[in-house]
Design a protein around this motif. Structure first.
Motif, PDB file in Angstrom:
ATOM      1  N   ALA A  75       0.836  -1.209   0.000  1.00 43.05           N
ATOM      2  CA  ALA A  75       0.000   0.000   0.000  1.00 43.05           C
ATOM      3  C   ALA A  75       0.868   1.256   0.000  1.00 43.05           C
ATOM      4  O   ALA A  75       0.581   2.227  -0.719  1.00 43.05           O
ATOM      5  N   ALA A  76       1.946   1.234   0.781  1.00 40.53           N
ATOM      6  CA  ALA A  76       2.845   2.394   0.824  1.00 40.53           C
ATOM      7  C   ALA A  76       3.478   2.639  -0.540  1.00 40.53           C
ATOM      8  O   ALA A  76       3.611   3.785  -0.984  1.00 40.53           O
ATOM      9  N   ALA A  77       3.844   1.536  -1.233  1.00 43.51           N
ATOM     10  CA  ALA A  77       4.438   1.688  -2.565  1.00 43.51           C
ATOM     11  C   ALA A  77       3.427   2.239  -3.560  1.00 43.51           C
ATOM     12  O   ALA A  77       3.763   3.077  -4.404  1.00 43.51           O
ATOM     13  N   GLU A  78       2.163   1.785  -3.450  1.00 42.55           N
ATOM     14  CA  GLU A  78       1.127   2.281  -4.365  1.00 42.55           C
ATOM     15  C   GLU A  78       0.867   3.769  -4.131  1.00 42.55           C
ATOM     16  O   GLU A  78       0.708   4.539  -5.086  1.00 42.55           O
ATOM     17  N   ILE A  79       0.810   4.143  -2.880  1.00 43.07           N
ATOM     18  CA  ILE A  79       0.577   5.567  -2.559  1.00 43.07           C
ATOM     19  C   ILE A  79       1.753   6.412  -3.036  1.00 43.07           C
ATOM     20  O   ILE A  79       1.571   7.517  -3.560  1.00 43.07           O
TER      21      ILE A  79
END
Length: 426
Positions: A75-79
């Motif tokens: 999720a952090a990478a997508e954000i």
């Protein structure tokens, strides 16, 4: 599904061993770094190597807590890549679902955390968990695309992933090796994994950049050829796309489809020869002598393609793309199955593009009118078997969908919107 599988895993392994969690947390951080270093494969898709450290983290400690960490990292990478909405949810959920399934299978088959006392390699749980992760991850995307296009999910998965899946199996010993390296050497054992992740990222990126550059150079060359003919702008790109669709409709392999697609792109490059220049710029009808000269262009195209060592296998497809099924075509009057399959497919694509393009003497034909023309010349100009397969395939309609609306450019939001859309009866 991702949440449900994580809950099931929690029921199986509710306790948390914080000493075990440290190593997995470090590996998920490396996974986040790998995801952040994603490289562009196509205009609308990215490639990444984050699944290697994520899998190593799960083998080190197969627990619901690690699955949650995988979800947080992805999720952090997508954000960080500024992806929001349903696309972010889908990408994170597919990673969490794959991680939860892999961990659950690992535990149920008797696999022990490598972070514990027993760090030996257990082939069955280790191998099965990696395979399960890869299958769930790729099937999730195939399901979205299959639902969007109204196609079999299994067929969609096979066409997009079967060829590369065998190579992914090689990851099994690497996943165990990195988890074991951390177990034996701590943070220094994780350093080789980080180096591998960064190295693979730049290797894959260079490979894809080279492939993209080669493709763009071919397109530039084809554009140069088409500048000579005011009525064929974009013709080779369309023939290439139609050839891919038709080859897919008749069930060819991914490798064959790719080669036929390239042959479709290069089928008319011989028209750059100076003998065709005055004829291509002529506004009126051709004389018999001029027509005879134009019938040399497949030969000239094949001669040019022959100068590229990478494309020697597509020379016959380029040379014979104007051969008719009944033997009345040119340049060699081949007939039936003596005509290379690629040439027979390009014949369809080339003719369909001619029929669907506005000309000074007529308007472009509609999808229904093109169907009638293909049926009319089935068995004379066109391979009857390809004709039947194409006209009965759902792929046929894709020929008439503008290129910018094709599946390759759809976002996940569009895919799910299309999946929810009621189907129109044919």
């Amino acid at each position: 599904m991702a949440i449900a599988m994580t809950v099931v895993l929690y029921v199986q392994t509710p306790d948390v061993e914080f000493d075990y969690l440290k190593g997995s947390a470090l590996l998920t951080v490396i996974g986040f770094i790998a995801a952040s270093l994603a490289y562009r494969v196509q205009r609308s898709s990215l490639g990444e190597t984050s699944f290697i450290p994520y899998l190593s983290a799960l083998v080190l400690y197969p627990s619901w807590t690690v699955v949650v960490l995988v979800g947080v990292g992805s999720a952090a990478a997508e954000i960080r890549r500024r992806k929001l909405g349903i696309k972010l949810v889908f990408n994170v959920a597919q990673f969490v679902l794959a991680a939860a399934c892999a961990s659950l299978i690992y535990v149920m088959l008797g696999g022990k955390p490598l972070a514990g006392e027993d760090a030996s390699f257990n082939p069955l749980p280790h191998s099965t968990a990696v395979i399960a992760f890869l299958l769930v991850n790729t099937f999730a995307v195939a399901a979205a695309i299959g639902l969007a296009d109204g196609k079999s999910i299994i067929k969609t998965w096979y066409e997009g992933n079967a060829a590369g899946f065998v190579y992914d199996i090689v990851l099994i010993p690497f996943v165990f090796g990195f988890a074991r390296a951390y177990h034996d050497w701590g943070i220094w054992g994780a350093a080789p994994l980080l180096a591998l992740v960064v190295g693979l990222r730049f290797t894959y990126q260079s490979k894809h950049q080279l492939e993209t550059t080669n493709r763009e150079l071919l397109e530039l060359f084809v554009h140069t050829v088409e500048f000579r003919d005011p009525y064929t702008s974009g013709h080779s790109q369309r023939v290439s796309r139609y050839s891919r669709i038709i080859a897919k409709a008749v069930g060819r392999s991914s490798k064959e489809i790719a080669r036929i697609e390239i042959a479709g792109m290069l089928h008319d490059v011989g028209k750059i020869h100076e003998i065709f220049a005055p004829i291509l710029s002529k506004p009126g009808r051709l004389t018999p002598e001029e027509r005879a000269i134009m019938e040399l262009h497949p030969i000239k195209s094949a001669e040019l393609v022959a100068k590229l060592s990478e494309f020697t296998d597509i020379i016959p497809s380029v040379r014979h793309h104007h051969e008719n099924w009944d033997g009345t075509g040119y340049p060699d009057r081949l007939a039936g199955h003596d005509i290379p399959l690629g040439s027979r497919i390009i014949m369809f694509a080339d003719t369909i593009d001619a029929m669907t393009t506005d000309r000074p003497y007529r308007k472009a034909l509609t999808e229904v009118e093109v169907r009638a023309e293909l049926q009319k010349y089935r068995g004379s100009q066109f391979d009857p078997h390809i004709c039947d397969a194409l006209l009965s395939s759902p792929e046929y309609h894709q020929i008439f969908v503008p290129a910018d609306e094709s599946r390759s450019s759809l976002s996940f939001t569009q895919i799910f919107e299309r999946a929810r859309r009621p189907k129109t009866p044919t």
